[in-house]
Design a protein around this motif. Sequence first.
Motif, short mmCIF file in Angstrom:
data_model
loop_
_atom_site.label_atom_id
_atom_site.label_comp_id
_atom_site.label_asym_id
_atom_site.label_seq_id
_atom_site.Cartn_x
_atom_site.Cartn_y
_atom_site.Cartn_z
N ASP A 285 0.86 -1.19 0.00
CA ASP A 285 0.00 0.00 0.00
C ASP A 285 0.90 1.23 0.00
O ASP A 285 1.35 1.69 1.04
CB ASP A 285 -0.90 0.01 1.23
CG ASP A 285 -1.91 1.15 1.19
OD1 ASP A 285 -1.97 1.86 0.16
OD2 ASP A 285 -2.64 1.34 2.18
N VAL A 345 -9.51 -3.18 2.59
CA VAL A 345 -8.55 -2.10 2.35
C VAL A 345 -9.26 -0.77 2.07
O VAL A 345 -8.61 0.27 1.96
CB VAL A 345 -7.60 -2.45 1.18
CG1 VAL A 345 -6.81 -3.71 1.51
CG2 VAL A 345 -8.36 -2.63 -0.12
N THR A 346 -10.58 -0.81 1.89
CA THR A 346 -11.39 0.39 1.68
C THR A 346 -12.63 0.28 2.57
O THR A 346 -12.82 -0.70 3.28
CB THR A 346 -11.83 0.53 0.21
OG1 THR A 346 -12.81 -0.49 -0.07
CG2 THR A 346 -10.66 0.39 -0.74
N SER A 348 -15.58 0.23 1.20
CA SER A 348 -16.61 -0.25 0.29
C SER A 348 -17.33 -1.46 0.88
O SER A 348 -16.77 -2.17 1.71
CB SER A 348 -15.99 -0.64 -1.06
OG SER A 348 -15.37 0.48 -1.67
N GLU A 351 -15.15 -6.09 -1.78
CA GLU A 351 -13.95 -5.94 -2.60
C GLU A 351 -13.68 -7.24 -3.34
O GLU A 351 -14.19 -8.31 -2.97
CB GLU A 351 -12.74 -5.58 -1.71
CG GLU A 351 -12.87 -4.22 -1.05
CD GLU A 351 -11.83 -3.97 0.03
OE1 GLU A 351 -11.83 -2.88 0.59
OE2 GLU A 351 -11.03 -4.89 0.32
N THR A 366 -4.19 -9.20 -6.69
CA THR A 366 -4.60 -7.89 -6.21
C THR A 366 -5.83 -8.01 -5.30
O THR A 366 -6.56 -9.00 -5.33
CB THR A 366 -4.96 -6.95 -7.37
OG1 THR A 366 -6.04 -7.54 -8.13
CG2 THR A 366 -3.77 -6.71 -8.29
N GLY A 368 -9.02 -5.14 -4.23
CA GLY A 368 -9.50 -3.78 -4.46
C GLY A 368 -10.96 -3.75 -4.82
O GLY A 368 -11.68 -4.74 -4.67
N SER A 372 -12.96 0.48 -10.08
CA SER A 372 -12.36 1.70 -9.55
C SER A 372 -10.85 1.64 -9.77
O SER A 372 -10.32 0.70 -10.34
CB SER A 372 -12.66 1.85 -8.06
OG SER A 372 -11.86 0.98 -7.29
N ASN A 373 -10.16 2.66 -9.29
CA ASN A 373 -8.70 2.67 -9.42
C ASN A 373 -8.01 2.11 -8.18
O ASN A 373 -6.80 2.24 -8.02
CB ASN A 373 -8.19 4.09 -9.70
CG ASN A 373 -8.59 5.06 -8.60
OD1 ASN A 373 -9.28 4.69 -7.65
ND2 ASN A 373 -8.13 6.31 -8.72
N VAL A 374 -8.78 1.51 -7.28
CA VAL A 374 -8.22 0.91 -6.07
C VAL A 374 -7.93 -0.56 -6.35
O VAL A 374 -8.84 -1.39 -6.44
CB VAL A 374 -9.16 1.04 -4.87
CG1 VAL A 374 -8.53 0.37 -3.64
CG2 VAL A 374 -9.48 2.48 -4.59
N SER A 375 -6.65 -0.89 -6.54
CA SER A 375 -6.23 -2.27 -6.79
C SER A 375 -4.80 -2.42 -6.25
O SER A 375 -3.85 -1.99 -6.89
CB SER A 375 -6.28 -2.58 -8.29
OG SER A 375 -5.95 -3.92 -8.55
N LEU A 376 -4.69 -3.02 -5.07
CA LEU A 376 -3.41 -3.08 -4.39
C LEU A 376 -2.77 -4.45 -4.60
O LEU A 376 -3.44 -5.48 -4.55
CB LEU A 376 -3.58 -2.82 -2.88
CG LEU A 376 -4.24 -1.49 -2.51
CD1 LEU A 376 -4.35 -1.37 -0.99
CD2 LEU A 376 -3.46 -0.32 -3.10
#
Length: 385
Positions: A285, A345-346, A348, A351, A366, A368, A372-376
Amino acid sequence: MRRLLFLVLALAPLTFSRTVHGEGLFGGSNKLDPSFCGQSSLRQTVIYVDDNVLVNGQNNWLHSIYDKLTATLMPGERTTLVELSPTTGQSRERWTGCWPAYTPAEAAKLANQSHFFSTSPLANLKEQQGFFARDLGVAVAKIEQEHARAASRVIIDPDNPPTQSIIRALVSDGARYSHTQETIRAILYSNLAESSDIGSVFKPLPSPAVNYGAKLGAFLRRSIFYVFGVGRSIKGDGSIQDRIRAYWSAAFQSMAANIGGMGTDLNVPNVVPVAAHNFDLLLKDGGSTLNGRLSLLTGSDGTLVDSWLGIVRLRTAALNGTFICSGPTDTPSCTLQATTTRGVVTMSPTETVSLSGNDSPTMTGTIGVQGSNVSLPLAAAPAKH
């Protein structure tokens, strides 16, 4: 005693009469065979019964539990009945036993053996499962005899709720969770009407939410909770159930417990685990690397059941999806496609978790929010312990 007998017969409509091969001459008995507990199991099941919600003559909740047990217990899986007493904030183990069944491989082995001087263990399975049902039914009936009340006395007025601490009662059984590496499937029958000095579902949610794990010094790790009976016997409209879910979602999260289901009815997947896979996780992260744990139980087709993922300093959540491996047994190629039951991790509601590669030494992927642009980046290696 008449009600006790009715409950036992309703739970165990099996024939308990013993043949000459089941007693005396060949050393059998009418007891549940403890040797089933010697089988290796990937999970244990704990049934929690809130003794404040029991109503005279109403035990459909127990039939719901038993129907799910017979459809989902693994061979030899330990099952324990625990009474929760929210009035005192204590718990008490009332019964434990292991499900009488064999794996397909063990059943095939027994079928090929000679049993000249005794009945084959396979022939006694139905009888043994009847003893399991009988003993569980008797234990529950004793709790009912001690605590069941008239329906009118169980109803709660939200404006004047009785003092009770379900959280303290659960936490008093916390040693069970710290002394095992197995996943614990916890089936909880309760209205979750917490109303004590440490919190109440009948008041506005505190902000920030109370960290009960830290406050009470106990955590319910490696668990999947299936709660039913939520909001029953509480006056008012359905909004109280929404408040209860919000309160307990935060409470369970603070105690590192995962939620598989929470509602009026019991919602347990009809899947029997056949394999377990445990991984240590590394999550990237930004410039930070966080550790975590991934525990997967899978059915015969790779469907996940009672599986979860947790990241240290973030959150933990149950998983739904599949984990499928193919190729050589010593170096299989595996793929995990799953969704979480809450944000890890969010913030939401859910995930997506994707991992692939050889499960030894490592898989990569990944976690996320889809779309969305959240992809760890996430890496998983076989757990060292």
